[in-house]
Design an enzyme around this catalytic site. Structure first.
Site, PDB file in Angstrom:
ATOM      1  N   ARG A 101       0.757  -1.222   0.173  1.00 39.18           N
ATOM      2  CA  ARG A 101       0.083  -0.092   0.130  1.00 39.18           C
ATOM      3  C   ARG A 101       0.842   1.327   0.088  1.00 39.18           C
ATOM      4  O   ARG A 101       0.501   2.239  -0.486  1.00 39.18           O
ATOM      5  CB  ARG A 101      -0.803  -0.143   1.126  1.00 39.18           C
ATOM      6  CG  ARG A 101      -1.593   1.336   1.663  1.00 39.18           C
ATOM      7  CD  ARG A 101      -2.628   1.102   2.370  1.00 39.18           C
ATOM      8  NE  ARG A 101      -3.847   0.150   2.108  1.00 39.18           N
ATOM      9  CZ  ARG A 101      -4.282  -0.645   2.937  1.00 39.18           C
ATOM     10  NH1 ARG A 101      -3.950  -0.750   4.176  1.00 39.18           N
ATOM     11  NH2 ARG A 101      -5.189  -1.593   2.486  1.00 39.18           N
ATOM     12  N   TYR A 102       2.086   1.065   0.770  1.00 41.09           N
ATOM     13  CA  TYR A 102       2.902   2.386   0.760  1.00 41.09           C
ATOM     14  C   TYR A 102       4.216   2.345  -0.229  1.00 41.09           C
ATOM     15  O   TYR A 102       4.248   1.085  -0.566  1.00 41.09           O
ATOM     16  CB  TYR A 102       3.332   2.220   2.340  1.00 41.09           C
ATOM     17  CG  TYR A 102       2.388   2.560   3.338  1.00 41.09           C
ATOM     18  CD1 TYR A 102       1.683   3.713   3.443  1.00 41.09           C
ATOM     19  CD2 TYR A 102       2.210   1.747   4.242  1.00 41.09           C
ATOM     20  CE1 TYR A 102       0.980   4.195   4.336  1.00 41.09           C
ATOM     21  CE2 TYR A 102       0.861   1.808   5.066  1.00 41.09           C
ATOM     22  CZ  TYR A 102       0.353   3.177   5.307  1.00 41.09           C
ATOM     23  OH  TYR A 102      -0.556   3.340   6.364  1.00 41.09           O
ATOM     24  N   ARG A 105       7.294  -0.033   1.456  1.00 44.46           N
ATOM     25  CA  ARG A 105       7.324  -1.094   2.353  1.00 44.46           C
ATOM     26  C   ARG A 105       6.075  -2.151   2.007  1.00 44.46           C
ATOM     27  O   ARG A 105       5.109  -1.694   1.506  1.00 44.46           O
ATOM     28  CB  ARG A 105       7.251  -0.670   3.879  1.00 44.46           C
ATOM     29  CG  ARG A 105       6.187   0.233   4.309  1.00 44.46           C
ATOM     30  CD  ARG A 105       6.708   1.075   5.346  1.00 44.46           C
ATOM     31  NE  ARG A 105       5.740   1.949   5.990  1.00 44.46           N
ATOM     32  CZ  ARG A 105       5.151   3.323   5.531  1.00 44.46           C
ATOM     33  NH1 ARG A 105       5.835   3.673   4.170  1.00 44.46           N
ATOM     34  NH2 ARG A 105       4.329   4.042   5.916  1.00 44.46           N
ATOM     35  N   CYS A 114      -3.408 -17.660  14.561  1.00 44.85           N
ATOM     36  CA  CYS A 114      -3.249 -17.301  15.787  1.00 44.85           C
ATOM     37  C   CYS A 114      -3.316 -18.180  17.173  1.00 44.85           C
ATOM     38  O   CYS A 114      -4.389 -18.694  16.948  1.00 44.85           O
ATOM     39  CB  CYS A 114      -3.952 -16.016  16.068  1.00 44.85           C
ATOM     40  SG  CYS A 114      -3.566 -14.695  14.710  1.00 44.85           S
ATOM     41  N   CYS A 118      -8.376 -12.738  18.641  1.00 43.32           N
ATOM     42  CA  CYS A 118      -9.064 -11.430  19.053  1.00 43.32           C
ATOM     43  C   CYS A 118     -10.420 -11.176  18.407  1.00 43.32           C
ATOM     44  O   CYS A 118     -10.446 -11.238  17.322  1.00 43.32           O
ATOM     45  CB  CYS A 118      -8.058 -10.063  18.873  1.00 43.32           C
ATOM     46  SG  CYS A 118      -6.533 -10.485  19.242  1.00 43.32           S
ATOM     47  N   CYS A 121     -10.583  -8.601  15.552  1.00 42.54           N
ATOM     48  CA  CYS A 121      -9.605  -8.794  14.591  1.00 42.54           C
ATOM     49  C   CYS A 121      -9.939  -8.075  13.152  1.00 42.54           C
ATOM     50  O   CYS A 121     -10.824  -8.596  12.439  1.00 42.54           O
ATOM     51  CB  CYS A 121      -9.045 -10.209  14.422  1.00 42.54           C
ATOM     52  SG  CYS A 121      -7.960 -10.344  13.187  1.00 42.54           S
ATOM     53  N   ARG A 123      -8.310  -8.850  10.541  1.00 42.42           N
ATOM     54  CA  ARG A 123      -8.261  -9.725   9.668  1.00 42.42           C
ATOM     55  C   ARG A 123      -9.260 -10.798  10.008  1.00 42.42           C
ATOM     56  O   ARG A 123      -8.710 -12.183   9.395  1.00 42.42           O
ATOM     57  CB  ARG A 123      -6.731 -10.013   9.343  1.00 42.42           C
ATOM     58  CG  ARG A 123      -5.826  -9.052   9.207  1.00 42.42           C
ATOM     59  CD  ARG A 123      -4.741  -9.250   8.292  1.00 42.42           C
ATOM     60  NE  ARG A 123      -3.981  -8.051   7.956  1.00 42.42           N
ATOM     61  CZ  ARG A 123      -2.967  -7.453   8.759  1.00 42.42           C
ATOM     62  NH1 ARG A 123      -2.577  -8.159   9.889  1.00 42.42           N
ATOM     63  NH2 ARG A 123      -2.508  -6.106   8.781  1.00 42.42           N
ATOM     64  N   ASP A 284     -10.817  -0.932  13.799  1.00 44.11           N
ATOM     65  CA  ASP A 284     -11.430  -0.986  12.436  1.00 44.11           C
ATOM     66  C   ASP A 284     -12.731  -1.032  12.345  1.00 44.11           C
ATOM     67  O   ASP A 284     -13.566  -2.061  13.020  1.00 44.11           O
ATOM     68  CB  ASP A 284     -10.703  -1.777  11.687  1.00 44.11           C
ATOM     69  CG  ASP A 284      -9.495  -1.290  11.308  1.00 44.11           C
ATOM     70  OD1 ASP A 284      -9.018  -0.229  11.087  1.00 44.11           O
ATOM     71  OD2 ASP A 284      -8.447  -2.318  11.381  1.00 44.11           O
ATOM     72  N   ASP A 321      -6.930   3.720  10.650  1.00 42.63           N
ATOM     73  CA  ASP A 321      -6.479   3.087   9.204  1.00 42.63           C
ATOM     74  C   ASP A 321      -7.700   3.137   8.283  1.00 42.63           C
ATOM     75  O   ASP A 321      -8.856   2.720   8.556  1.00 42.63           O
ATOM     76  CB  ASP A 321      -6.224   1.364   9.459  1.00 42.63           C
ATOM     77  CG  ASP A 321      -4.901   0.966   8.812  1.00 42.63           C
ATOM     78  OD1 ASP A 321      -4.804   1.776   7.645  1.00 42.63           O
ATOM     79  OD2 ASP A 321      -4.502  -0.035   9.129  1.00 42.63           O
ATOM     80  N   LYS A 328      -2.721   4.440   7.312  1.00 40.03           N
ATOM     81  CA  LYS A 328      -2.957   4.945   8.624  1.00 40.03           C
ATOM     82  C   LYS A 328      -2.780   6.508   8.627  1.00 40.03           C
ATOM     83  O   LYS A 328      -2.082   7.120   8.043  1.00 40.03           O
ATOM     84  CB  LYS A 328      -1.635   4.593   9.305  1.00 40.03           C
ATOM     85  CG  LYS A 328      -1.775   2.848   9.661  1.00 40.03           C
ATOM     86  CD  LYS A 328      -0.617   2.630  10.293  1.00 40.03           C
ATOM     87  CE  LYS A 328      -0.580   0.970  10.475  1.00 40.03           C
ATOM     88  NZ  LYS A 328      -0.223   0.239   9.219  1.00 40.03           N
TER      89      LYS A 328
HETATM   90  C1  LIG Z   1       0.712  -0.609   8.978  1.00 35.51           C
HETATM   91  C2  LIG Z   1       0.845  -0.984   7.595  1.00 35.51           C
HETATM   92  C3  LIG Z   1       2.279  -0.869   7.192  1.00 35.51           C
HETATM   93  C4  LIG Z   1       3.276  -0.350   8.203  1.00 35.51           C
HETATM   94  O1  LIG Z   1       3.015   1.030   8.479  1.00 35.51           O
HETATM   95  P1  LIG Z   1       4.176   1.804   9.204  1.00 35.51           P
HETATM   96  O2  LIG Z   1       3.636   3.113   9.493  1.00 35.51           O
HETATM   97  O3  LIG Z   1       5.333   2.091   8.592  1.00 35.51           O
HETATM   98  O4  LIG Z   1       4.343   0.995  10.529  1.00 35.51           O
HETATM   99  C5  LIG Z   1       2.640  -1.234   6.008  1.00 35.51           C
HETATM  100  N1  LIG Z   1       1.754  -1.792   4.947  1.00 35.51           N
HETATM  101  C6  LIG Z   1       0.487  -1.871   5.433  1.00 35.51           C
HETATM  102  C7  LIG Z   1      -0.590  -2.306   4.395  1.00 35.51           C
HETATM  103  C8  LIG Z   1      -0.019  -1.532   6.568  1.00 35.51           C
HETATM  104  O5  LIG Z   1      -1.344  -1.626   7.042  1.00 35.51           O
HETATM  105  S1  SF4 Z   2      -5.668  -9.125  15.842  1.00 36.97           S
HETATM  106 FE1  SF4 Z   2      -6.096 -10.917  14.264  1.00 36.97          FE
HETATM  107  S2  SF4 Z   2      -4.250 -11.273  13.650  1.00 36.97           S
HETATM  108 FE2  SF4 Z   2      -3.665 -10.202  15.439  1.00 36.97          FE
HETATM  109  S3  SF4 Z   2      -3.515 -11.616  17.098  1.00 36.97           S
HETATM  110 FE3  SF4 Z   2      -5.454 -11.026  16.998  1.00 36.97          FE
HETATM  111  S4  SF4 Z   2      -6.729 -12.489  15.875  1.00 36.97           S
HETATM  112 FE4  SF4 Z   2      -4.542 -12.788  15.440  1.00 36.97          FE
END
Ligand SMILES: *Cc1c(COP(=O)(O)O)cnc(C)c1O
Ligand code: SF4
Length: 396
Positions: A101-102, A105, A114, A118, A121, A123, A284, A321, A328
């Site tokens: 996305r960025y 990175r 996991c 949570c 979560c 995801r 989220d 986010d 973010k």
């Molecule tokens: C959070 C995140 C990152 C890392 O973001 P930083 O601000 O550098 O910690 C990179 N890619 C994705 C998709 C993210 O959600």
């Molecule tokens: S937030 Fe989601 S991915 Fe992270 S530890 Fe909890 S269940 Fe696992």
């Protein structure tokens, strides 16, 4: 169960609580929890390590830690604006399991598993979807590694999941070795909750292995001061002693950590175990998260209650986010009250107003003598001028 078994992460992993009948043995479940456990299907299964279960209050369903891991019927309610993939991660995935996305990175989702799930979560659409899906396949890893190798702009790889520390030392080492062999990858980090939910995993063998891949940083998912037990202290000490800079990621959750006293205790305890509070996330809008979400104002009030009132290192960045994949976005309380001509009006942590000279446009120099502080004769009598001349060194 012996102490030796309890302290063995593989034992912890094998004996996770995953069903109504198992949980009913250690918790007095409410009708709501029972029904939720019965009705549960699909992804985001129930999973709680015996260690984390031992921190839960058997009689109080509103205990913060218990609310975050034991499902309730509220999870099945869908509120306006909620979605299964609110951050649009799937749309930013050039190959499955990699989010780019960025510019510089990537987020590398190396596992769907996991040890403890949570209930809020982000995801939840993918984690723990079924046992067969547990491990992201080797070929998926290979595709992601190939993508990173082919993109020289990727200098930072965030290894997350699921939880990367649920992998064996061997698989993790294999992965880190491959990533370290890519010359343009200068920064590796692991996002994990394992040090909190299964601190036994942080063995001397693991940290010995990890320290070979420096610079390696770690973001640890912490929620509440009650999570910082002697076991967690030991795990974080081991990681920090291995030279791994530690940051925390905390999701702001209603009736869990949504007030200044709890958050202040959390960040203070984190600094004591050498974890820098990194992000405070607005929850989220994941499907079924309505009962966990707070107004954004709550997060702003927490930041206002920390900044200036305690150690600067203790203050995380509060971020949303952005739904739809905007990344973010940081949020700050209003410390800028406006302008008055060439002055910027600022509000400090106590709510007092200050001015900072900040002329718009080209600065105009006056003919007046340089504003030499009249210190020689008025040294002791000029506290006002000390503010302008003292403490200017950025490194002070
Ligand atoms: C959070 C995140 C990152 C890392 O973001 P930083 O601000 O550098 O910690 C990179 N890619 C994705 C998709 C993210 O959600
Ligand atoms: S937030 Fe989601 S991915 Fe992270 S530890 Fe909890 S269940 Fe696992």
């Amino acid at each position: 169960m012996s102490t030796r078994e309890w302290n063995d992460w593989r034992w912890q992993n094998r004996h996770r609580f995953t069903s109504l009948s198992a949980l009913a043995r250690v918790l007095e479940l409410t009708d709501d929890e029972r029904q939720a456990l019965q009705a549960h299907r699909g992804s985001l299964p129930v999973g709680i390590t015996p260690y984390y279960a031992s921190l839960l209050d058997p009689r109080n369903a509103m205990q913060p830690l218990r609310r975050t891991v034991v499902p309730t019927l509220a999870e099945f309610k869908r509120m306006p604006g909620e979605a299964d993939d609110p951050l649009g991660e799937d749309g930013h995935s050039p190959v499955p399991g990699l989010v780019h996305r960025y510019p510089d990175r990537v987020l590398f989702l190396v596992s769907n598993f996991c040890t403890t799930y949570c209930r809020y979560c982000t995801r939840s659409r993918m984690v723990g979807s079924s046992d067969a899906d547990r491990a992201v396949t080797r070929s998926q890893w290979e595709q992601s590694i190939a993508y990173i190798a082919a993109h020289p702009e990727v200098r930072d790889v965030l290894i997350s999941g699921g939880d990367p520390l649920s992998l064996s030392d061997e698989r993790l080492e294999w992965l880190l070795t491959r990533l370290r062999h890519i010359p343009h990858v200068e920064f590796l980090r692991i996002g994990t909750k394992v040090p909190v939910v299964m601190p036994q995993r942080i063995t001397p063998a693991l940290t010995r292995m990890l320290k070979r891949f420096h610079p390696l940083w770690m973001s640890i998912h912490f929620l509440h001061p009650d999570e910082i037990t002697p076991e967690v202290v030991e795990a974080c000490e081991r990681l920090a002693d291995a030279g791994i800079p530690l940051g925390s990621q905390t999701v702001l959750l209603k009736d869990v950590n949504d007030n200044v006293p709890v958050m202040k205790q959390l960040v203070h305890n984190l600094l004591k175990i050498r974890v820098k509070p990194y992000y405070l996330y607005q929850c989220d809008p994941i499907t079924g998260s309505g009962h966990f979400r707070t107004p954004v104002q709550t997060g702003l009030d927490i930041i206002r209650g920390l900044r200036g009132h305690t150690t600067g290192y203790a203050v995380p960045a509060y971020v949303i986010d952005a739904p739809g994949g905007g990344g973010k976005i940081p949020l700050l309380p209003d410390y800028v009250a406006g302008r008055d001509g060439d002055d910027l009006l600022l509000v400090n942590f106590e709510g007092r107003q200050f001015r900072y000279p900040d002329p718009l446009g080209k600065p105009e120099y006056s003919d007046a003598a340089p504003t030499k502080p009249k210190t020689s004769d008025a040294a002791g009598a000029a506290p006002a001028s000390q503010g302008r001349t003292g403490g200017r060194m950025p490194c002070a």
